[in-house]
Design an enzyme around this catalytic site. Structure first.
Site, PDB file in Angstrom:
ATOM      1  N   ARG A 197      42.720  50.535  46.445  1.00 10.29           N
ATOM      2  CA  ARG A 197      44.107  50.335  46.025  1.00 10.29           C
ATOM      3  C   ARG A 197      44.328  50.676  44.550  1.00 10.29           C
ATOM      4  NH1 ARG A 197      44.709  43.815  46.330  1.00 10.29           N
ATOM      5  NH2 ARG A 197      44.080  44.261  48.449  1.00 10.29           N
ATOM      6  N   HIS A 198      43.299  50.546  43.728  1.00 12.54           N
ATOM      7  CA  HIS A 198      43.470  50.950  42.327  1.00 12.54           C
ATOM      8  C   HIS A 198      42.357  51.908  41.887  1.00 12.54           C
ATOM      9  CE1 HIS A 198      41.034  47.349  41.976  1.00 12.54           C
ATOM     10  NE2 HIS A 198      42.034  46.502  41.951  1.00 12.54           N
ATOM     11  N   HIS A 226      38.352  35.671  35.579  1.00 14.40           N
ATOM     12  CA  HIS A 226      39.453  35.682  36.543  1.00 14.40           C
ATOM     13  C   HIS A 226      40.614  34.842  36.034  1.00 14.40           C
ATOM     14  CE1 HIS A 226      41.863  36.093  40.074  1.00 14.40           C
ATOM     15  NE2 HIS A 226      41.056  37.070  40.405  1.00 14.40           N
ATOM     16  N   ASP A 275      41.027  47.914  35.843  1.00 16.06           N
ATOM     17  CA  ASP A 275      41.608  48.165  37.175  1.00 16.06           C
ATOM     18  C   ASP A 275      43.114  48.421  37.122  1.00 16.06           C
ATOM     19  OD1 ASP A 275      39.132  47.586  38.251  1.00 16.06           O
ATOM     20  OD2 ASP A 275      39.719  45.683  39.147  1.00 16.06           O
ATOM     21  N   HIS A 276      43.813  47.641  36.275  1.00 18.65           N
ATOM     22  CA  HIS A 276      45.273  47.714  36.356  1.00 18.65           C
ATOM     23  C   HIS A 276      45.877  48.917  35.643  1.00 18.65           C
ATOM     24  CE1 HIS A 276      45.293  44.384  38.925  1.00 18.65           C
ATOM     25  NE2 HIS A 276      44.702  43.600  38.041  1.00 18.65           N
ATOM     26  N   HIS A 298      36.615  47.373  39.652  1.00 22.01           N
ATOM     27  CA  HIS A 298      36.398  46.867  41.007  1.00 22.01           C
ATOM     28  C   HIS A 298      36.775  47.980  41.976  1.00 22.01           C
ATOM     29  CE1 HIS A 298      37.388  43.414  44.099  1.00 22.01           C
ATOM     30  NE2 HIS A 298      36.580  44.319  44.597  1.00 22.01           N
ATOM     31  N   GLU A 356      28.793  34.945  37.842  1.00 23.31           N
ATOM     32  CA  GLU A 356      30.063  34.951  37.112  1.00 23.31           C
ATOM     33  C   GLU A 356      30.871  33.781  37.650  1.00 23.31           C
ATOM     34  OE1 GLU A 356      32.337  38.625  36.731  1.00 23.31           O
ATOM     35  OE2 GLU A 356      34.180  37.448  36.582  1.00 23.31           O
ATOM     36  N   GLY A 393      40.789  41.224  32.534  1.00 26.04           N
ATOM     37  CA  GLY A 393      41.527  42.443  32.829  1.00 26.04           C
ATOM     38  C   GLY A 393      43.021  42.316  32.659  1.00 26.04           C
ATOM     39  N   ARG A 395      52.322  55.618  41.491  1.00 26.01           N
ATOM     40  CA  ARG A 395      53.033  56.886  41.624  1.00 26.01           C
ATOM     41  C   ARG A 395      52.205  57.988  42.285  1.00 26.01           C
ATOM     42  NH1 ARG A 395      57.916  57.377  38.499  1.00 26.01           N
ATOM     43  NH2 ARG A 395      58.916  55.417  39.030  1.00 26.01           N
ATOM     44  N   ASN A 433      38.211  44.723  31.944  1.00 27.82           N
ATOM     45  CA  ASN A 433      38.452  45.278  33.283  1.00 27.82           C
ATOM     46  C   ASN A 433      39.688  46.197  33.221  1.00 27.82           C
ATOM     47  OD1 ASN A 433      39.743  45.470  35.881  1.00 27.82           O
ATOM     48  ND2 ASN A 433      38.377  43.889  36.633  1.00 27.82           N
ATOM     49  N   ARG A 470      37.512  48.741  45.370  1.00 35.08           N
ATOM     50  CA  ARG A 470      37.838  47.985  46.581  1.00 35.08           C
ATOM     51  C   ARG A 470      37.740  48.874  47.809  1.00 35.08           C
ATOM     52  NH1 ARG A 470      40.784  42.936  45.143  1.00 35.08           N
ATOM     53  NH2 ARG A 470      40.939  42.694  47.384  1.00 35.08           N
ATOM     54  N   THR A 479      41.173  39.097  43.771  1.00 35.75           N
ATOM     55  CA  THR A 479      40.054  38.322  44.327  1.00 35.75           C
ATOM     56  C   THR A 479      40.419  36.842  44.288  1.00 35.75           C
ATOM     57  OG1 THR A 479      38.679  39.985  43.286  1.00 35.75           O
ATOM     58  CG2 THR A 479      37.551  38.089  44.226  1.00 35.75           C
ATOM     59  N   GLU A 516      32.280  45.896  40.067  1.00 34.55           N
ATOM     60  CA  GLU A 516      32.574  44.794  40.998  1.00 34.55           C
ATOM     61  C   GLU A 516      32.755  45.401  42.371  1.00 34.55           C
ATOM     62  OE1 GLU A 516      36.101  42.680  39.964  1.00 34.55           O
ATOM     63  OE2 GLU A 516      35.277  41.993  38.079  1.00 34.55           O
TER      64      GLU A 516
HETATM   65  N1  PXP Z   1      36.050  38.848  37.440  1.00 31.86           N
HETATM   66  C1  PXP Z   1      36.169  39.173  38.757  1.00 31.86           C
HETATM   67  C2  PXP Z   1      34.994  38.982  39.650  1.00 31.86           C
HETATM   68  C3  PXP Z   1      37.360  39.719  39.262  1.00 31.86           C
HETATM   69  O1  PXP Z   1      37.455  40.042  40.571  1.00 31.86           O
HETATM   70  C4  PXP Z   1      38.430  39.934  38.370  1.00 31.86           C
HETATM   71  C5  PXP Z   1      39.692  40.553  38.877  1.00 31.86           C
HETATM   72  O2  PXP Z   1      39.430  41.861  39.263  1.00 31.86           O
HETATM   73  C6  PXP Z   1      38.248  39.587  37.013  1.00 31.86           C
HETATM   74  C7  PXP Z   1      37.055  39.025  36.590  1.00 31.86           C
HETATM   75  C8  PXP Z   1      39.315  39.808  36.003  1.00 31.86           C
HETATM   76  O3  PXP Z   1      40.408  39.005  36.309  1.00 31.86           O
HETATM   77  P1  PXP Z   1      41.758  39.210  35.541  1.00 31.86           P
HETATM   78  O4  PXP Z   1      42.241  40.591  35.834  1.00 31.86           O
HETATM   79  O5  PXP Z   1      42.648  38.140  36.099  1.00 31.86           O
HETATM   80  O6  PXP Z   1      41.456  39.022  34.072  1.00 31.86           O
END
Ligand code: PXP
Length: 239
Positions: free
Chosen positions: A49-50, A191, A9-10, A43, A151, A213, A18, A7, A45, A101, A70
């Site tokens: 936000r990201h 997660h 996202d971050h 994801h 999941e 992620g 920024r 993932n 959203r 989440t 997601e």
């Molecule tokens: N699975 C789902 C459904 C999630 O919402 C997330 C967080 O976006 C993850 C997995 C990954 O979680 P983490 O970033 O804590 O590894």
């Protein structure tokens, strides 16, 4: 052998902090794939936000493994998914104020809406996974509304502090994975998983893929994206 979906996202969180155009989650996805990732997860959203719409559309064009989107089961997201056609949609609950989440979908309380969302995605041949807590009744309901996979939400296990809480949370994951496999549902898990908590999954062969992620991106800030993905991939492949 279980797979690893990364993932990104971050990477987008860092960019959005920024409001500029780097670092790019699309570039991170290329590096994750070069390091051996079996899939890329983002994801989108409601509050953007990201991850941004532009990321999802570009990733659809660039990801070579598989793209997992997601999203919440809203009309807006379903319409984007039907346009993008990711390889898998994972439906997740979403609250604007949460940090991440926070829990699984309540398939039992929202059966009709989720069944409708699954059907709308299936119409466009998009397989659907439901992100749910390790709960037998939720899993059965997921099967009944024609989800392709679940999941399992691993957050309770990852966040448990005492050994007894951790044991109980992990026992629930084992039971859930076995139940879903019996129902012929695909089984992903994710997660909060990190380079330590993943090790406990050794021997739990019902899990097809881990979705990870934050811990990977955090390590990537120290050692680079490819190294961080390779380190996690090695642990997943040893399970
Ligand atoms: N699975 C789902 C459904 C999630 O919402 C997330 C967080 O976006 C993850 C997995 C990954 O979680 P983490 O970033 O804590 O590894």
């Amino acid at each position: 052998m279980a797979g690893l979906a990364v993932n990104v996202d971050h990477i987008a969180t860092l960019r959005q902090a920024r409001g500029i155009n780097y670092p790019d989650p699309v570039a991170a996805a290329v590096l994750a794939e070069l390091a051996g990732a079996d899939g890329i997860v983002v994801h989108l959203r409601e509050d953007r936000r990201h991850i941004q719409d532009r990321d999802v559309y570009l990733l659809r064009k660039t990801v070579l493994s598989k793209l997992i989107l997601e999203m919440a089961a809203t009309d807006e997201m379903i319409s984007i998914a039907r346009d993008v056609k990711p390889d898998l949609v994972t439906l997740v609950p979403e609250k604007r104020e949460e940090l991440t989440t926070e829990g699984g979908l309540d398939v039992i309380s929202h059966t009709a809406a989720l069944e409708k969302a699954v059907a709308a995605l299936h119409e466009h041949r998009i397989p659907v996974s439901l992100f749910i807590d390790p709960d037998k009744n939720q899993i059965e309901k997921a099967g009944q509304i024609d989800a392709d996979m679940i999941e399992i939400h691993t957050g309770t296990y990852c966040e448990a502090v005492s050994p007894a809480e951790k044991d109980a949370a992990f026992a629930a994951i084992i039971e859930a994975a076995k139940k879903a496999a019996q129902l012929n549902l695909g089984v992903n898990a994710g997660h909060g998983l990190c380079y330590n908590s993943i090790k406990r999954f050794k021997g739990l062969t019902e899990i097809d893929e881990f979705s990870i992620g934050h811990s990977i991106i955090a390590r990537a800030a120290m050692v680079g994206m490819q190294q961080a993905v390779k380190d996690m991939l090695k642990l997943v492949q040893e399970l």
